[in-house]
Design a protein around this motif. Structure first.
Motif, short mmCIF file in Angstrom:
data_model
loop_
_atom_site.label_atom_id
_atom_site.label_comp_id
_atom_site.label_asym_id
_atom_site.label_seq_id
_atom_site.Cartn_x
_atom_site.Cartn_y
_atom_site.Cartn_z
N GLU A 1 41.70 -57.86 -33.44
CA GLU A 1 40.24 -57.94 -33.34
C GLU A 1 39.62 -56.57 -33.51
N GLY A 2 40.21 -55.57 -32.88
CA GLY A 2 39.72 -54.20 -33.01
C GLY A 2 39.78 -53.70 -34.44
N GLU A 3 40.85 -54.02 -35.15
CA GLU A 3 40.97 -53.61 -36.55
C GLU A 3 39.93 -54.30 -37.42
N ASP A 4 39.63 -55.57 -37.13
CA ASP A 4 38.57 -56.26 -37.87
C ASP A 4 37.22 -55.58 -37.65
N VAL A 5 36.92 -55.25 -36.40
CA VAL A 5 35.67 -54.57 -36.07
C VAL A 5 35.62 -53.22 -36.79
N THR B 1 37.76 -39.14 -51.31
CA THR B 1 38.74 -38.86 -50.26
C THR B 1 39.40 -40.15 -49.78
N ILE B 2 40.73 -40.13 -49.72
CA ILE B 2 41.46 -41.26 -49.14
C ILE B 2 41.53 -41.03 -47.64
N VAL B 3 41.14 -42.04 -46.89
CA VAL B 3 41.03 -41.93 -45.44
C VAL B 3 42.06 -42.86 -44.79
N PHE B 4 42.94 -42.26 -44.01
CA PHE B 4 43.94 -43.01 -43.27
C PHE B 4 43.41 -43.17 -41.85
N VAL B 5 43.23 -44.41 -41.43
CA VAL B 5 42.53 -44.69 -40.18
C VAL B 5 43.47 -45.30 -39.15
N GLU B 6 43.51 -44.68 -38.00
CA GLU B 6 44.22 -45.23 -36.85
C GLU B 6 43.16 -45.84 -35.93
N VAL B 7 43.32 -47.12 -35.64
CA VAL B 7 42.38 -47.84 -34.78
C VAL B 7 43.01 -47.99 -33.41
N LYS B 8 42.31 -47.56 -32.39
CA LYS B 8 42.79 -47.70 -31.02
C LYS B 8 41.79 -48.55 -30.25
N THR B 9 42.25 -49.71 -29.82
CA THR B 9 41.40 -50.65 -29.10
C THR B 9 41.89 -50.75 -27.65
N ARG B 10 40.99 -50.64 -26.73
CA ARG B 10 41.31 -50.78 -25.31
C ARG B 10 40.25 -51.63 -24.65
N ASP C 1 41.40 -40.29 -39.77
CA ASP C 1 40.35 -40.60 -38.82
C ASP C 1 40.91 -41.47 -37.71
N VAL C 2 40.31 -41.40 -36.56
CA VAL C 2 40.63 -42.29 -35.45
C VAL C 2 39.35 -43.01 -35.06
N LEU C 3 39.45 -44.32 -34.92
CA LEU C 3 38.32 -45.12 -34.46
C LEU C 3 38.66 -45.69 -33.08
N GLU C 4 37.80 -45.39 -32.11
CA GLU C 4 37.96 -45.97 -30.78
C GLU C 4 37.13 -47.24 -30.72
#
Length: 116
Positions: A6-10, A43-52, A93-96
């Motif tokens: 769900e977090g990755e979808d958001v 720019t190629i953006v590698f994104v780590e998604v962290k959902t809590r 990038d990191v998305l919280e």
């Protein structure tokens, strides 16, 4: 659907709404997985998604350890090589993603979170 999915979808919706082109999701290699790979202009953006579900034990980005960063780097190098884009500009990038009154939402977008 899990909380992480769900977090990755958001996160993917957030990135697209902010002008990034989603190239792929859940890119897997032997060394690790990249949640989202996007393109921001050239720019190629590698994104780590962290959902809590809360920040009681720390903010989500705090869980992107040095070991995790190294795995992401190896997977990113592999991705760039397989795409013939070894010299393309890239960043991590990191998305919280946390709960809000309206549901899950990106609460912090850390651009170039562990770039050099």
């Amino acid at each position: 659907m899990t909380l992480g999915q769900e977090g990755e979808d958001v996160a993917a919706q957030y990135l697209a709404a902010n002008g990034l082109e989603i190239l792929t999701r859940n890119f897997r290699t032997r060394s690790g997985e990249i949640d989202i790979i996007a393109k921001d202009k050239k720019t190629i953006v590698f994104v780590e998604v962290k959902t809590r579900t809360s920040v009681i034990f720390g903010y989500p980005a705090e869980f992107v350890t040095r070991s995790k960063q190294q795995k992401l780097l190896k997977a990113a190098v592999y991705y760039l090589h397989t795409c013939g884009a070894d010299n393309a500009p890239a960043r991590f990038d990191v998305l919280e993603v946390l709960p809000t009154p309206q549901g899950l939402a990106v609460t912090n977008h850390i651009i170039n979170a562990f770039g050099r």
